[in-house]
Design an enzyme around this catalytic site. Structure first.
Site: not given
Ligand code: 13P
Length: 343
Positions: A219, A177
């Site tokens: 992500k 991510e």
């Molecule tokens: P949000 O969808 O609130 O951005 O959170 C996703 C997430 O896992 C942040 O690390």
């Protein structure tokens, strides 16, 4: 755990027409969100709230996996059943956030490096034994005057790749991510440039560390104008820009893409995801990966605002949570519409 098994888990998570529910807020973040709705900020309400989420009826019809936090993966329902068991029994794969948070990056004012590599191999082994089958690590990239720096993107990409390699060694599918943040006045075009540069950096490092792309989930952020940018693109424009960037940079072998919501309003996040899946379904598009969701706020926020720490609100909050999960599942098929919000 073979690479085939990792790829199978990744496929179950994002290739099955469902998405991920991120419920992995650290205690600090969870307490901040509780404070904003007037819920008490101690361990028992955090546990009760996670019980509300994990026991939402029929959640598994829209949700394939749930990301937990270290405190939560060791907790359970009031009757003692561990959340890992509750989720697994419901057909939802448990995952775990394994980074230890973004800290100031030395020599780079305004930028952060995500920490958590020290001791990670042992922690991953422990989480696998508890029942987790995938993991998450979030890097944050800020856009600003002269930001992001090469140093910040490079350091975070390297850490993400080291984490991903360790996850695969431990039999956990890594969710990779790299979040380009929405805060700021930047344009959508600037977000697009930074997102592409960041993803290039990340995939270079994943290659260098020998990470098997069939066994990861990316992500990313959606490509959006900054929160304070006066020019707001339409849902269709955001979707087109995001898909274009991903096609430019993300290798076809990646198992799937599951977007974060990043603070977007719930309905807007669903609409944008839906528009991307409409592109994916359009003639000749042929995207190589499924486009799914891994939302925290965009799924949880309406439920949290109903619950506010009150036991008698649990059922109504669960209904709101299930509704957002159903809307986002529909968005994976390009079947979401504003009319769903009125039912
Ligand atoms: P949000 O969808 O609130 O951005 O959170 C996703 C997430 O896992 C942040 O690390």
């Amino acid at each position: 755990m073979t690479m085939l098994e990792l790829a199978a888990t990744a496929h179950q998570l994002v290739g099955s027409g469902k998405g991920l529910l991120a419920m992995d807020e650290s205690n600090g973040t969870c307490d901040k969100r509780f404070a904003a709705v007037g819920a008490p900020q101690t361990e028992e309400p955090r546990r009760a709230y996670r019980e509300l989420i994990a026991t939402t009826p029929r959640l598994s019809e829209s949700i394939s996996g749930a990301i937990l936090y270290d405190e939560t993966i060791r907790q359970g329902k009031k009757d003692g059943t561990r959340f890992v068991q509750v989720l697994t029994d419901a057909g939802i794969i448990p995952g775990i956030k394994v980074d230890t948070g973004a800290k100031p990056l030395a020599g780079h004012p305004g930028e952060a490096i995500t920490e958590g590599l020290d001791g990670l191999r042992a922690r991953l082994r422990d989480y696998f034994q508890i029942g987790a089958r995938f993991a998450k690590w979030r890097a944050v990239i800020a856009i600003g005057d002269g930001l992001p720096s090469r140093g910040c993107v490079g350091a975070n990409a390297h850490a993400l790749a080291r984490y991903a390699a360790l996850c695969q060694e431990a039999g956990l599918v890594p969710i990779v991510e790299p979040e380009v943040l929405m805060a700021g006045e930047h344009t959508l075009e600037r977000c697009q440039d930074v997102t592409e540069a960041t993803l290039h950096g990340v995939f270079n490092e994943l290659y260098a560390q020998g990470v098997i792309l069939e066994g990861i989930i990316l992500k990313p952020n959606m490509v959006l104008p900054g929160l304070n940018c006066p020019h707001r693109q339409t849902v269709a424009e955001v979707a087109a820009a995001t898909v274009r960037s991903l096609l430019r940079v993300v290798p076809a072998a990646v198992a799937g893409i599951a977007f974060l919501s990043g603070g977007q309003a719930s309905e807007l996040a669903s609409a944008r995801l839906n528009a991307m899946n409409l592109i994916a379904r359009s003639e000749g598009a042929q995207l190589p990966w499924p486009l799914a969701f891994s939302f925290a706020r965009a799924i949880q926020q309406p439920a949290l605002e109903i619950w506010r720490g009150q036991e008698r609100q649990v059922e109504a909050a669960q209904q709101a949570l299930a509704h957002r999960a159903i809307c986002n599942k529909a968005a994976l098929q390009g079947e979401y519409s504003a009319a769903m919000e009125r039912t």
